[in-house]
Motif scaffolding. Structure first.
Motif, PDB file in Angstrom:
ATOM      1  N   GLY A 294      22.535   2.116  18.850  1.00  0.00           N
ATOM      2  CA  GLY A 294      21.578   1.095  19.245  1.00  0.00           C
ATOM      3  C   GLY A 294      21.902  -0.307  18.761  1.00  0.00           C
ATOM      4  N   ALA A 295      23.030  -0.472  18.061  1.00  0.00           N
ATOM      5  CA  ALA A 295      23.420  -1.823  17.653  1.00  0.00           C
ATOM      6  C   ALA A 295      24.198  -2.496  18.768  1.00  0.00           C
ATOM      7  CB  ALA A 295      24.249  -1.778  16.374  1.00  0.00           C
ATOM      8  N   ASP A 296      24.807  -1.711  19.650  1.00  0.00           N
ATOM      9  CA  ASP A 296      25.411  -2.276  20.847  1.00  0.00           C
ATOM     10  C   ASP A 296      24.958  -1.468  22.060  1.00  0.00           C
ATOM     11  OD1 ASP A 296      26.822   0.052  20.720  1.00  0.00           O
ATOM     12  OD2 ASP A 296      28.796  -0.862  20.502  1.00  0.00           O
ATOM     13  N   ALA A 297      25.553  -1.749  23.224  1.00  0.00           N
ATOM     14  CA  ALA A 297      24.991  -1.194  24.457  1.00  0.00           C
ATOM     15  C   ALA A 297      25.550   0.176  24.826  1.00  0.00           C
ATOM     16  CB  ALA A 297      25.238  -2.186  25.595  1.00  0.00           C
TER      17      ALA A 297
ATOM     18  N   ASP B 206      26.150   3.846  25.807  1.00  0.00           N
ATOM     19  CA  ASP B 206      25.154   4.831  26.231  1.00  0.00           C
ATOM     20  C   ASP B 206      25.408   6.195  25.586  1.00  0.00           C
ATOM     21  OD1 ASP B 206      27.255   5.953  27.611  1.00  0.00           O
ATOM     22  OD2 ASP B 206      26.562   5.298  29.594  1.00  0.00           O
ATOM     23  N   ASP B 207      24.451   7.093  25.774  1.00  0.00           N
ATOM     24  CA  ASP B 207      24.520   8.399  25.103  1.00  0.00           C
ATOM     25  C   ASP B 207      25.719   9.214  25.552  1.00  0.00           C
ATOM     26  OD1 ASP B 207      22.258   7.712  23.780  1.00  0.00           O
ATOM     27  OD2 ASP B 207      20.892   8.942  24.966  1.00  0.00           O
ATOM     28  N   ARG B 208      26.064   9.093  26.837  1.00  0.00           N
ATOM     29  CA  ARG B 208      27.199   9.889  27.313  1.00  0.00           C
ATOM     30  C   ARG B 208      28.469   9.489  26.560  1.00  0.00           C
ATOM     31  NH1 ARG B 208      27.293   9.219  32.997  1.00  0.00           N
ATOM     32  NH2 ARG B 208      25.980  11.068  33.149  1.00  0.00           N
TER      33      ARG B 208
ATOM     34  N   HIS C 107      17.226  11.361  17.391  1.00  0.00           N
ATOM     35  CA  HIS C 107      16.863  12.774  17.368  1.00  0.00           C
ATOM     36  C   HIS C 107      17.488  13.523  18.544  1.00  0.00           C
ATOM     37  CE1 HIS C 107      14.485  16.218  16.352  1.00  0.00           C
ATOM     38  NE2 HIS C 107      13.819  16.203  17.480  1.00  0.00           N
ATOM     39  N   ARG C 108      17.409  12.934  19.718  1.00  0.00           N
ATOM     40  CA  ARG C 108      17.992  13.575  20.908  1.00  0.00           C
ATOM     41  C   ARG C 108      19.498  13.721  20.759  1.00  0.00           C
ATOM     42  NH1 ARG C 108      13.664  15.717  21.888  1.00  0.00           N
ATOM     43  NH2 ARG C 108      12.055  14.666  23.120  1.00  0.00           N
ATOM     44  N   LEU C 109      20.125  12.731  20.156  1.00  0.00           N
ATOM     45  CA  LEU C 109      21.576  12.827  19.962  1.00  0.00           C
ATOM     46  C   LEU C 109      21.926  13.967  19.019  1.00  0.00           C
ATOM     47  CD1 LEU C 109      22.541   9.055  19.868  1.00  0.00           C
ATOM     48  CD2 LEU C 109      23.420  10.769  21.468  1.00  0.00           C
ATOM     49  N   TYR C 110      21.135  14.130  17.962  1.00  0.00           N
ATOM     50  CA  TYR C 110      21.380  15.257  17.063  1.00  0.00           C
ATOM     51  C   TYR C 110      21.210  16.576  17.808  1.00  0.00           C
ATOM     52  CZ  TYR C 110      21.846  12.719  12.668  1.00  0.00           C
ATOM     53  OH  TYR C 110      22.302  11.935  11.652  1.00  0.00           O
ATOM     54  N   GLN C 111      20.177  16.639  18.679  1.00  0.00           N
ATOM     55  CA  GLN C 111      19.977  17.878  19.429  1.00  0.00           C
ATOM     56  C   GLN C 111      21.163  18.150  20.341  1.00  0.00           C
ATOM     57  OE1 GLN C 111      16.124  16.767  21.143  1.00  0.00           O
ATOM     58  NE2 GLN C 111      15.158  18.350  19.897  1.00  0.00           N
TER      59      GLN C 111
ATOM     60  N   MET D 209      22.007   8.217  29.851  1.00  0.00           N
ATOM     61  CA  MET D 209      21.176   8.351  28.657  1.00  0.00           C
ATOM     62  C   MET D 209      20.465   9.707  28.656  1.00  0.00           C
ATOM     63  SD  MET D 209      21.594   5.557  27.005  1.00  0.00           S
ATOM     64  CE  MET D 209      20.254   5.140  25.893  1.00  0.00           C
ATOM     65  N   LEU D 210      20.246  10.237  27.473  1.00  0.00           N
ATOM     66  CA  LEU D 210      19.452  11.455  27.331  1.00  0.00           C
ATOM     67  C   LEU D 210      17.991  11.111  27.566  1.00  0.00           C
ATOM     68  CD1 LEU D 210      21.084  12.764  24.051  1.00  0.00           C
ATOM     69  CD2 LEU D 210      21.273  13.868  26.279  1.00  0.00           C
ATOM     70  N   ALA D 211      17.258  12.056  28.146  1.00  0.00           N
ATOM     71  CA  ALA D 211      15.831  11.824  28.338  1.00  0.00           C
ATOM     72  C   ALA D 211      15.149  11.761  26.984  1.00  0.00           C
ATOM     73  CB  ALA D 211      15.239  12.950  29.170  1.00  0.00           C
ATOM     74  N   LEU D 212      14.233  10.830  26.824  1.00  0.00           N
ATOM     75  CA  LEU D 212      13.490  10.783  25.562  1.00  0.00           C
ATOM     76  C   LEU D 212      12.318  11.751  25.588  1.00  0.00           C
ATOM     77  CD1 LEU D 212      13.387   7.001  24.600  1.00  0.00           C
ATOM     78  CD2 LEU D 212      14.847   8.805  23.690  1.00  0.00           C
TER      79      LEU D 212
END
Lengths: 465, 335
Positions: free
Chosen positions: A247-250, A252-254, A298-302, A324-327
């Motif tokens: 979240g410090a830069d842009a 994405d989760d993928r 949290h989603r990233l850890y999951q 992005m992962l769904a929140l």
């Protein structure tokens, strides 16, 4: 000012400066105790979390910096040279004494020592190694030591660090080399990865040597009473880990998961920690002032868990467009809803890999299902005894007395299983914690290695959302 | 089957002694009184005898005499190998038994389960374990069914005990003692004393952990049920204690409190996550727990201040070492 007072002030500054590192694991190293030694300390397979801060993070190690003076100007870092935070520096013996004192109180499992870069990478690394050496050699300390490795430190220093430490880590800081260049111009992403490769070689070699020593037959010659083989030199038996800031830069989760997958396979890391960028005192103007939702971390850890324990490939976790992962729901449930053609899964016959994909079934639950179904047909009542979330599991499974029927294809299934959370305000932090517990998941912070492994050994299976 | 006089195993001073209640109306009902809360040997012997006599689980009453816990500490018997018996174990033990008691084979797992469940504070633990033993013998399918209700219950009890053990390893806090009463014996450094209130009967089981961890330290852990002391060479168990017997905070404790305060990140307050792992009932014996409410209350303010604060102008110079100019608490909490 009294010595005690001065030490307390330094401790306040240097613990404050170190707290943005998420790792606190004290698990997975060699087992040892202080019997027959001159000092104190022991380690078991699983770590121990001695306390928890009100931020929900476990306190397992004394996590401090040797100094927060730093030459570098990494924008996301509270200790960057251009930050106006108060500075301090410990002497080596002060860190040693603090560690021993907290350990004697049974407040910690050991030390996690990091540092700002002063003078040169080698100079700094040498000081860190000296703390570990003194603890081990002068005090015969047998607790856990985690050293943060300074990128670009010489191979000789890395070897000495590995000799004394249980775990070594180098933070990649940002998921991509380009991101690092933009926010931390003095850090060299390639050099960081080079150092990680060096650590991996050291760890692999020590493991192989230990294995050889165990396997080789000892043949005693006539007249020799004791045949003893030299113990192979140890090197970070707890492996290496790293951390990236989210979240410090842009990014994405993928991309983040892709980076993790390649870190896991290239350097055989024990853990990748994700640290949601959080507001820091005296922040740089070039950073987002608002933090990303903690739920994202949290989603990233999951998702990380899905890659490491559930047989998911990194590229199948993040759905379609957007990256992005769904929140609103955990990634496993999201995957199942997106792949309804794979369900329902028959709990009485499906293979382990498929059972692991069922929302709500954790690894232990799957093992018990496999065991139980050898003797009899499983019924819905058995799920109750497994303590899995029925509402979540039942739409996706077949049992002797249960068929989900049309409910699996019902359009409202997603919203029924994962009601949209109320919009969380910036400080509505309990919201994240609440939603994670309603998923039956370990809270994000509970996912640090020590806590997780402690749980694996003692707590009932945490049903995976 | 008539009521038979119990045979006491005289070779075993610490063994449990089956005391049959005088209940003529239920000729086969047995009442077993064990010596102390965690008398695993007594339980195994009694269970073996009951099995040999084919006494059904519903015809046995178990009394652990938890109140006799103190007697227990005369015998720190950790013997774990036999009794319920892997094959052959009964032969070597108490010859008088060997003739009658058939070898009773149970899965090794079950023995481990017994050793853990027996530490649980639930008075029904012995009955449950004997019922499981009986069923293992008469229902061959049971050992392959981890979802059986009795097995699930026993597993949950074992998990509760293990959790209690784990939390005790984590939350015991030693304080060094100035008090004369504790300034004991000539050898060794200062005495370290902790007060703890476990939920289950785990002190004996956990003591070796602390002995191996703090081998070169003299320490004692006091609990309401019993106490244990390590003098550097041996573990000594004694009677229970009161919280007032434990020492107050020592001079060095404030460093730990300082650390706890500073390692907390106010920008991610998550009290529920904390309480899940460190439930409130432990707080009264954790020195750092007194800080929690204050830290939580100040958290929003502190992190709002960080966000509202205008970014500062970057400087490109390492500030000169200002080791002496340590900030006051007020300055810190503002930052």
């Amino acid at each position: 000012m009294s010595i005690h007072h001065q030490l307390a002030s330094k401790l306040a500054i240097l613990a404050d400066a170190a707290k943005y590192d998420a790792s606190c694991a004290s698990s997975g190293t060699s087992q040892r105790d202080s019997v027959g030694g001159k000092g104190i300390g022991s380690t078991e397979g699983s770590g121990i979390c001695h306390s928890y801060a009100p931020d929900g993070r476990c306190i397992s190690l004394l996590k401090i910096l040797l100094t927060n003076f730093c030459r570098y100007d990494c924008l996301y870092c509270v200790n960057r040279v251009s930050s106006n935070v108060p500075r301090a520096r410990f002497r080596v013996d002060e860190v040693v004494q603090l560690t021993l004192d907290f350990y004697r109180r049974n407040c910690i499992e050991g030390l996690f020592l990091s540092s700002g870069i002063i003078q040169s990478p080698d100079y700094t690394m040498e000081l860190l190694v000296e703390v570990a050496r003194s603890l081990r050699e002068d005090h015969d300390f047998r607790g856990y030591i985690h050293l943060k490795t300074i990128p670009d430190a010489s191979p000789d220093l890395l070897a000495r660090a590995g000799l004394h430490a249980d775990r070594l880590s180098i933070n990649v800081e940002l998921p991509t080399v380009e991101g690092l260049q933009a926010l931390a111009p003095e850090k060299d992403g390639v050099a960081i990865r080079r150092s990680m490769a060096q650590l991996r070689i050291g760890i692999d070699d020590a493991k192989a040597a230990a294995g050889d020593a165990r396997r080789s037959q000892i043949v005693s010659l006539p007249r020799s009473l004791v045949v003893r083989r030299a113990t192979p030199p140890r090197f970070a038996p707890g492996g290496q880990s790293t951390q990236m800031i989210v979240g410090a830069d842009a990014t994405d989760d993928r991309t983040i998961l892709q980076a993790s997958a390649s870190l896991y396979s290239a350097y055989r890391l024990r853990r990748v920690y994700y640290s949601a960028f959080s507001p820091i005192p005296d922040a740089s103007a070039r950073l987002p002032l608002r933090r990303p939702p903690l739920l994202r971390e949290h989603r990233l850890y999951q998702a990380d868990w899905l890659m490491r324990f559930y047989g998911f490939a990194h590229d199948e976790i993040v759905p379609g467009a957007g990256g992005m992962l769904a929140l609103a729901m955990d990634p496993k449930l999201a995957w199942a809803l997106g792949h309804r053609e794979q369900f329902p899964v028959d709990l009485n016959s499906a293979a382990r890999e498929l059972l692991l994909r069922v929302p709500g079934l954790g690894i232990k639950a799957v093992t018990r299902i496999l065991q139980s179904r050898r003797g009899r047909k499983l019924r819905a009542a058995d799920l109750l005894r497994l303590h899995v979330p029925l509402k979540r599991v039942l739409p996706f499974v077949l049992l002797a007395d249960h068929h989900p029927g049309a409910s699996l294809d019902a359009p409202g299934l997603a919203s029924r299983l994962a009601p949209a959370p109320a919009q969380a305000g910036l400080f509505d932090v309990s919201d994240a914690a609440a939603s994670s517990s309603s998923l039956g998941l370990p809270a994000p912070t509970g996912l640090t290695g020590a806590a997780a492994s402690a749980r694996r050994s003692t707590a009932p299976e945490l049903s995976w959302a | 089957m008539g009521l038979r006089k119990p045979r006491f195993d005289t070779a075993e001073a610490n063994a449990g002694q089956g005391l049959f209640a005088d209940q003529p109306a239920f000729t086969s009902f047995r009442s077993i009184t064990l010596r102390g809360a965690v008398d695993i040997d007594g339980f195994r012997q009694a269970a073996r005898r009951l099995m040999a006599e084919q006494i059904r689980p519903e015809c046995v009453g178990w009394h652990s005499g938890d109140d006799t816990a103190r007697d227990l500490f005369a015998s720190a018997n950790q013997d774990s190998a036999e009794a319920l018996g892997e094959a052959g174990a009964s032969g070597g033990r108490g010859e008088s038994d060997a003739g009658q008691t058939p070898v009773l084979t149970v899965p090794a797992e079950f023995l481990q389960l017994c050793q853990t469940v027996i530490l649980h504070s639930d008075a029904g633990r012995f009955g449950l374990l004997y019922r499981l033993l009986w069923r293992l013998r008469h229902e061959p399918a049971l050992r392959h069914d981890p979802l059986d209700a009795d097995r699930v219950q026993a597993r949950h009890m074992a998990q509760a005990v293990q959790r209690d053990v784990h939390k005790m390893k984590a939350f015991v806090r030693f304080r060094t003692v100035q008090d004369e009463a504790f300034k004991t014996r000539p050898a060794g450094g200062p005495m370290h004393v902790a007060w703890f209130e476990p939920e289950h009967h785990i002190v004996q089981a956990i003591a070796p952990f602390f002995a191996k961890r703090f081998t070169q330290m003299r320490w004692a852990v006091l609990t309401p049920e019993c106490s244990v002391e390590w003098n550097g060479a041996t573990l000594r168990f004694g009677p229970g204690a009161a919280k007032a017997d434990a020492p107050p905070a020592d001079a060095g404790e404030h460093l730990w409190l300082t650390y706890y305060r500073s390692t907390f990140n106010p920008a991610r307050l998550k009290l529920k996550a904390m309480q899940k792992e460190m439930p409130r009932r432990y707080w009264k014996n954790l020195p750092e727990a007194e800080l929690i409410s204050g830290l939580a209350a100040g958290a929003c303010e502190r992190s709002a201040a960080m966000i509202d604060q205008p970014p500062t102008l970057p400087r490109r110079r390492i500030p000169a070492p200002r080791l002496k100019a340590v900030p006051s608490d007020a300055a810190r909490s503002a930052g």
